[in-house]
Design an enzyme around this catalytic site. Structure first.
Site, PDB file in Angstrom:
ATOM      1  N   LYS A 145       0.306 -11.407   1.082  1.00  0.00           N
ATOM      2  CA  LYS A 145       0.160 -10.545   0.394  1.00  0.00           C
ATOM      3  C   LYS A 145       0.904  -9.700  -0.274  1.00  0.00           C
ATOM      4  O   LYS A 145       0.676  -8.470   0.945  1.00  0.00           O
ATOM      5  CB  LYS A 145      -1.103 -10.244  -0.190  1.00  0.00           C
ATOM      6  CG  LYS A 145      -1.821 -10.305  -1.498  1.00  0.00           C
ATOM      7  CD  LYS A 145      -0.628  -9.255  -2.383  1.00  0.00           C
ATOM      8  CE  LYS A 145      -0.969  -7.678  -2.444  1.00  0.00           C
ATOM      9  NZ  LYS A 145      -0.202  -7.283  -3.102  1.00  0.00           N
ATOM     10  N   PRO A 146       2.522  -9.279  -0.250  1.00  0.00           N
ATOM     11  CA  PRO A 146       3.000  -8.768   0.052  1.00  0.00           C
ATOM     12  C   PRO A 146       3.200  -7.590  -1.193  1.00  0.00           C
ATOM     13  O   PRO A 146       2.187  -8.020  -1.893  1.00  0.00           O
ATOM     14  CB  PRO A 146       4.441  -8.908  -0.105  1.00  0.00           C
ATOM     15  CG  PRO A 146       4.210 -10.614  -1.013  1.00  0.00           C
ATOM     16  CD  PRO A 146       2.791 -10.729  -0.457  1.00  0.00           C
ATOM     17  N   ILE A 185      11.935  -4.229  -9.995  1.00  0.00           N
ATOM     18  CA  ILE A 185      12.384  -2.640 -10.776  1.00  0.00           C
ATOM     19  C   ILE A 185      13.308  -2.588 -10.190  1.00  0.00           C
ATOM     20  O   ILE A 185      13.354  -3.027  -8.620  1.00  0.00           O
ATOM     21  CB  ILE A 185      11.456  -1.806 -11.229  1.00  0.00           C
ATOM     22  CG1 ILE A 185      10.803  -2.228 -12.837  1.00  0.00           C
ATOM     23  CG2 ILE A 185      12.836  -1.116 -11.532  1.00  0.00           C
ATOM     24  CD1 ILE A 185      10.061  -1.123 -12.935  1.00  0.00           C
ATOM     25  N   GLU A 223       1.763  12.742   5.165  1.00  0.00           N
ATOM     26  CA  GLU A 223       3.271  11.340   4.599  1.00  0.00           C
ATOM     27  C   GLU A 223       4.114  11.934   4.670  1.00  0.00           C
ATOM     28  O   GLU A 223       3.293  11.639   2.759  1.00  0.00           O
ATOM     29  CB  GLU A 223       2.909   9.876   5.174  1.00  0.00           C
ATOM     30  CG  GLU A 223       3.810   9.150   5.505  1.00  0.00           C
ATOM     31  CD  GLU A 223       3.185   7.838   5.477  1.00  0.00           C
ATOM     32  OE1 GLU A 223       2.606   7.949   4.439  1.00  0.00           O
ATOM     33  OE2 GLU A 223       4.039   7.521   6.808  1.00  0.00           O
ATOM     34  N   ASP A 246      15.838  -5.520  -4.464  1.00  0.00           N
ATOM     35  CA  ASP A 246      14.356  -5.394  -4.770  1.00  0.00           C
ATOM     36  C   ASP A 246      14.038  -3.726  -4.830  1.00  0.00           C
ATOM     37  O   ASP A 246      12.934  -3.337  -5.499  1.00  0.00           O
ATOM     38  CB  ASP A 246      13.444  -5.969  -4.296  1.00  0.00           C
ATOM     39  CG  ASP A 246      11.808  -6.324  -4.777  1.00  0.00           C
ATOM     40  OD1 ASP A 246      11.735  -5.649  -5.833  1.00  0.00           O
ATOM     41  OD2 ASP A 246      11.629  -7.110  -4.660  1.00  0.00           O
ATOM     42  N   PRO A 268      -5.259   5.317   3.060  1.00  0.00           N
ATOM     43  CA  PRO A 268      -6.209   5.091   1.961  1.00  0.00           C
ATOM     44  C   PRO A 268      -6.113   3.400   1.578  1.00  0.00           C
ATOM     45  O   PRO A 268      -8.031   3.372   1.555  1.00  0.00           O
ATOM     46  CB  PRO A 268      -6.064   5.575   0.728  1.00  0.00           C
ATOM     47  CG  PRO A 268      -5.215   6.772   0.853  1.00  0.00           C
ATOM     48  CD  PRO A 268      -4.292   6.263   2.038  1.00  0.00           C
ATOM     49  N   CYS A 282       7.515   3.820   8.366  1.00  0.00           N
ATOM     50  CA  CYS A 282       5.904   4.349   8.824  1.00  0.00           C
ATOM     51  C   CYS A 282       6.208   5.685  10.313  1.00  0.00           C
ATOM     52  O   CYS A 282       5.653   6.309  10.103  1.00  0.00           O
ATOM     53  CB  CYS A 282       5.439   3.822   9.657  1.00  0.00           C
ATOM     54  SG  CYS A 282       5.941   2.335  10.635  1.00  0.00           S
TER      55      CYS A 282
HETATM   56  N1  NAD Z   1       2.755   1.849  10.829  1.00  0.00           N
HETATM   57  C1  NAD Z   1       3.278   0.898  10.127  1.00  0.00           C
HETATM   58  O1  NAD Z   1       3.342   0.282  11.177  1.00  0.00           O
HETATM   59  C2  NAD Z   1       3.753   0.742   8.917  1.00  0.00           C
HETATM   60  C3  NAD Z   1       4.660  -0.080   8.523  1.00  0.00           C
HETATM   61  C4  NAD Z   1       5.374   0.277   7.113  1.00  0.00           C
HETATM   62  C5  NAD Z   1       4.375   1.427   6.979  1.00  0.00           C
HETATM   63  N2  NAD Z   1       3.612   1.770   7.074  1.00  0.00           N
HETATM   64  C6  NAD Z   1       2.940   2.807   5.818  1.00  0.00           C
HETATM   65  O2  NAD Z   1       3.163   2.470   4.771  1.00  0.00           O
HETATM   66  C7  NAD Z   1       2.289   3.319   3.660  1.00  0.00           C
HETATM   67  C8  NAD Z   1       3.731   2.520   2.231  1.00  0.00           C
HETATM   68  O3  NAD Z   1       3.300   1.332   1.981  1.00  0.00           O
HETATM   69  P1  NAD Z   1       2.769   1.152   0.979  1.00  0.00           P
HETATM   70  O4  NAD Z   1       2.717   2.452  -0.498  1.00  0.00           O
HETATM   71  O5  NAD Z   1       2.570  -0.318   0.228  1.00  0.00           O
HETATM   72  O6  NAD Z   1       0.498   0.834   0.612  1.00  0.00           O
HETATM   73  P2  NAD Z   1      -0.326   0.792   0.267  1.00  0.00           P
HETATM   74  O7  NAD Z   1      -1.098   0.986   1.017  1.00  0.00           O
HETATM   75  O8  NAD Z   1      -0.180   1.032  -1.354  1.00  0.00           O
HETATM   76  O9  NAD Z   1      -0.441  -0.663   0.153  1.00  0.00           O
HETATM   77  C9  NAD Z   1      -0.155  -1.891   0.840  1.00  0.00           C
HETATM   78  C10 NAD Z   1      -0.269  -3.007   0.410  1.00  0.00           C
HETATM   79  O10 NAD Z   1      -1.434  -3.226   0.308  1.00  0.00           O
HETATM   80  C11 NAD Z   1      -1.961  -3.528  -0.997  1.00  0.00           C
HETATM   81  N3  NAD Z   1      -3.127  -2.815  -1.236  1.00  0.00           N
HETATM   82  C12 NAD Z   1      -2.831  -1.988  -2.772  1.00  0.00           C
HETATM   83  N4  NAD Z   1      -4.466  -1.201  -2.688  1.00  0.00           N
HETATM   84  C13 NAD Z   1      -4.944  -3.005  -2.229  1.00  0.00           C
HETATM   85  C14 NAD Z   1      -7.014  -2.673  -2.502  1.00  0.00           C
HETATM   86  N5  NAD Z   1      -7.419  -1.619  -3.278  1.00  0.00           N
HETATM   87  N6  NAD Z   1      -6.982  -3.934  -1.452  1.00  0.00           N
HETATM   88  C15 NAD Z   1      -6.531  -4.691  -0.280  1.00  0.00           C
HETATM   89  N7  NAD Z   1      -5.028  -3.951  -0.385  1.00  0.00           N
HETATM   90  C16 NAD Z   1      -4.736  -3.311  -1.360  1.00  0.00           C
HETATM   91  C17 NAD Z   1      -0.640  -3.540  -1.239  1.00  0.00           C
HETATM   92  O11 NAD Z   1      -0.623  -4.564  -2.987  1.00  0.00           O
HETATM   93  C18 NAD Z   1       0.398  -4.138  -0.222  1.00  0.00           C
HETATM   94  O12 NAD Z   1       0.369  -5.001  -0.480  1.00  0.00           O
HETATM   95  C19 NAD Z   1       3.087   4.334   4.487  1.00  0.00           C
HETATM   96  O13 NAD Z   1       1.700   4.848   4.316  1.00  0.00           O
HETATM   97  C20 NAD Z   1       4.195   3.602   5.734  1.00  0.00           C
HETATM   98  O14 NAD Z   1       3.279   4.823   6.681  1.00  0.00           O
HETATM   99  C21 NAD Z   1       3.001   1.657   7.999  1.00  0.00           C
HETATM  100  N1  LIG Z   2      11.697   0.112  12.201  1.00  0.00           N
HETATM  101  C1  LIG Z   2      11.007  -0.636  11.649  1.00  0.00           C
HETATM  102  C2  LIG Z   2       9.865  -0.157  11.387  1.00  0.00           C
HETATM  103  C3  LIG Z   2       8.729  -0.379  10.243  1.00  0.00           C
HETATM  104  C4  LIG Z   2       8.249   0.387  10.451  1.00  0.00           C
HETATM  105  O1  LIG Z   2       8.513   1.027   8.646  1.00  0.00           O
HETATM  106 NA    NA Z   3      11.487  -3.326  -6.684  1.00  0.00          NA
END
Ligand code: NAD
Ligand SMILES: NCCCC=O
Ligand code: NA
Length: 504
Positions: free
Chosen positions: A185-186, A31, A394, A99, A241, A295
């Site tokens: 696994k993105p 989407i 957050e 995306d 979580p 993050c």
């Molecule tokens: N600290 C950092 O470097 C950093 C960087 C970017 C994002 N984040 C954090 O990521 C969060 C947002 O990203 P999001 O919504 O994609 O997070 P998310 O936890 O929903 O998903 C992250 C990944 O985990 C996978 N996933 C979900 N449930 C799973 C399970 N039960 N088992 C294994 N994999 C599973 C998802 O498909 C995805 O690929 C925010 O809390 C943000 O702060 C942290």
């Molecule tokens: N500038 C990159 C920050 C990555 C975390 O979300």
């Molecule tokens: Na998308």
């Protein structure tokens, strides 16, 4: 406006160097958050595909063309990938924006960072050859010892949607540099560019199975990866979580994990700053870049009472000047949030803040001129107290909450008043004060007189509930290495711990 008609490639899972349909043949719609339209679909992997990918990765490690490579040989692959990313930068950046809703300017910057990260780890892969075997001097005539740095094995890399390709590459590049075989696994919310990485690996001839890319839902594709007995480590970036679930699954097998989780980072602004505009712009960048979906976003402004009114006034002027539009439009500085779910979540945080008694100083709604798409105005919230949800949780959206302070002690207490510990910023011209804050902030990342600049050479990660382990820098590489000590007994003399039977 950039060309929104860039075709969305219809890809399969990338396993063992080939495109492979998922065993269950399911797909997930893509989407575009700017239009709410379905623009394509991605394959949905399940446990069966995870098994096939893990097998492909194990075979890669067992084969000489990957498992016996030197760092210098792997560096060539990494540099070839970097060159391809730059060659395809314009298409990749457009796909990333379509995306994820990221502004085209930020997507293009991400592609430069992606290429830079591969190049950086190419250098480290080369340097690893001379560090692979390190003698350790024991001052002993009886023992000769050394330490080996070896690839950890098969690693699972589970990544989020906010910097879809860049967050993946922070793990893929060091994992490949170390000589691991990886399964990426993105996030199901933004996987297009990660699948295009598969095509790049195919084009440059990366040995099959060295990198496998499984798109799919978290519990269905990420879950089986985290609990797979033949995956030697999980490196995860995402929400708290999910991080907990991954750690629980990995704990059953004593599998190492590194967790880069969320944050509620503070930016502390003192009244000694020379230039309110410079501080205002950093404050804005700290929370509204990438539409606040960062993050390390500095989402809590803690400003000294004596300048609070003037500073907020300046902040409002800057905020009103932000162009909110389709992310492909020229000069767009704030695009939509990534999904309908994220849109609802952000608006709910804002309405909860209002019902808890906070004031929405600016924003808080969908921008009037955008009827479709998951857009939220840049939002500034005042009259916040420390028991409110908006102070504690957050949001992961363009929402800044503000509190004032009188003394340095009060500012430190407010800054550390969070379960998270990823990043913190201080704005002051007093060098000694900045040093005191550097020590006092309970985080893994400190910014002084700025917020958010990120460099490949520096460690990235947090403490408290922001997780543990570090991406980037030499620490990012170390996290994919097994450190093996080798001890050789070199004396001709018997060990003589037991009584020798020949002396009976
Ligand atoms: N600290 C950092 O470097 C950093 C960087 C970017 C994002 N984040 C954090 O990521 C969060 C947002 O990203 P999001 O919504 O994609 O997070 P998310 O936890 O929903 O998903 C992250 C990944 O985990 C996978 N996933 C979900 N449930 C799973 C399970 N039960 N088992 C294994 N994999 C599973 C998802 O498909 C995805 O690929 C925010 O809390 C943000 O702060 C942290
Ligand atoms: N500038 C990159 C920050 C990555 C975390 O979300
Ligand atoms: Na998308």
């Amino acid at each position: 406006m950039a060309n929104r008609n860039v075709p969305i490639p219809r890809r399969q899972l990338y396993i063992g160097g080939e495109w492979r349909e998922p065993v269950k043949k399911n797909r997930i719609p893509i989407i575009n958050p700017a239009t709410e339209e379905i623009i394509g679909d991605i394959p949905a992997a399940t446990a069966e595909d995870v098994d096939i990918a893990v097998e492909a990765a194990r075979k890669a490690i067992a084969r000489d063309d990957w498992g016996s490579t030197t760092g210098a040989q792997r560096a060539k692959y990494l540099r070839a990938i970097a060159a391809k990313v730059l060659e395809k930068k314009s298409v990749l950046a457009t796909l990333e924006s379509l995306d994820s809703g990221k502004t085209l300017f930020e997507s293009a910057a991400d592609m430069d960072d992606v290429a830079g990260c591969f190049e950086y780890y190419a250098d480290l892969a080369e340097a690893l050859d001379s560090r692979r075997k390190t003698p350790v001097n024991l001052n002993s005539d009886s023992f000769k010892t050394y330490v080996l740095r070896e690839p950890l094995g098969v690693v699972g890399l589970i990544t989020p949607w906010n910097y879809p390709l860049l967050m993946a590459i922070w793990k893929v590049a060091p994992a490949l540099a170390a000589g691991c075989a990886a399964i990426l696994k993105p996030s199901e919310l933004a996987s297009i560019t990660c699948l295009e990485l598969g095509e790049i690996c195919r084009e440059i001839g990366l040995p099959s199975g060295a990198l496998n890319i499984l798109t799919g839902l978290g519990p269905e594709a990420g879950g089986p990866l985290a609990s797979h007995p033949h995956v030697d480590k999980i490196s995860f970036t995402g929400s708290g979580p999910t991080g907990s679930k991954i750690m629980t699954a990995a704990a059953q097998l004593v599998k190492p994990v590194s967790l880069e989780l969320g944050g509620k980072s503070p930016i502390v602004v003192f009244d000694d700053i020379d230039n309110l505009d410079i501080a205002a712009e950093w404050t804005l960048f700290g929370i509204f870049a990438n539409t606040g979906q960062v993050c390390s976003a500095t989402s809590r402004l803690i400003v000294q009472e004596s300048i609070a009114s003037a500073f907020l006034d300046r902040l409002l002027k800057w905020t009103k000047n932000i162009k909110i539009s389709d992310p492909l439009e020229e000069d767009c500085k704030l695009g939509p949030v990534v999904s309908a779910g994220q849109y609802e979540k952000v608006l709910k945080f804002i309405s909860n803040a209002k019902s808890e008694g906070a004031t929405i100083l600016y924003g808080g709604e969908r921008p009037q001129h955008l009827k479709k798409g998951y857009y939220v105005q840049p939002t500034i919230i005042t009259d916040v107290n420390t028991s409110m949800e908006i102070w504690k949780e957050e949001v992961f959206g363009p929402v800044l909450c503000v509190k004032t302070f009188k003394t340095e002690e009060e500012a430190i207490e407010l800054a550390n008043d969070t379960k998270y510990g990823l990043a913190a910023a201080v704005m002051s011209k007093d060098v000694k004060r900045c040093e005191r804050f550097t020590k006092a902030f309970q985080t893994g990342i400190i910014w002084i007189n700025c917020s958010q600049p990120t460099f490949n050479q520096l460690p990235w990660g947090g403490k408290k509930r922001s997780g543990f382990g570090r991406d980037l820098g030499e620490w990012g590489l170390e996290s994919f290495l097994n450190i093996k000590q080798v001890t050789e007994y070199t004396s001709a003399e018997p060990w003589a711990f037991y009584k020798s039977p020949s002396r009976n």
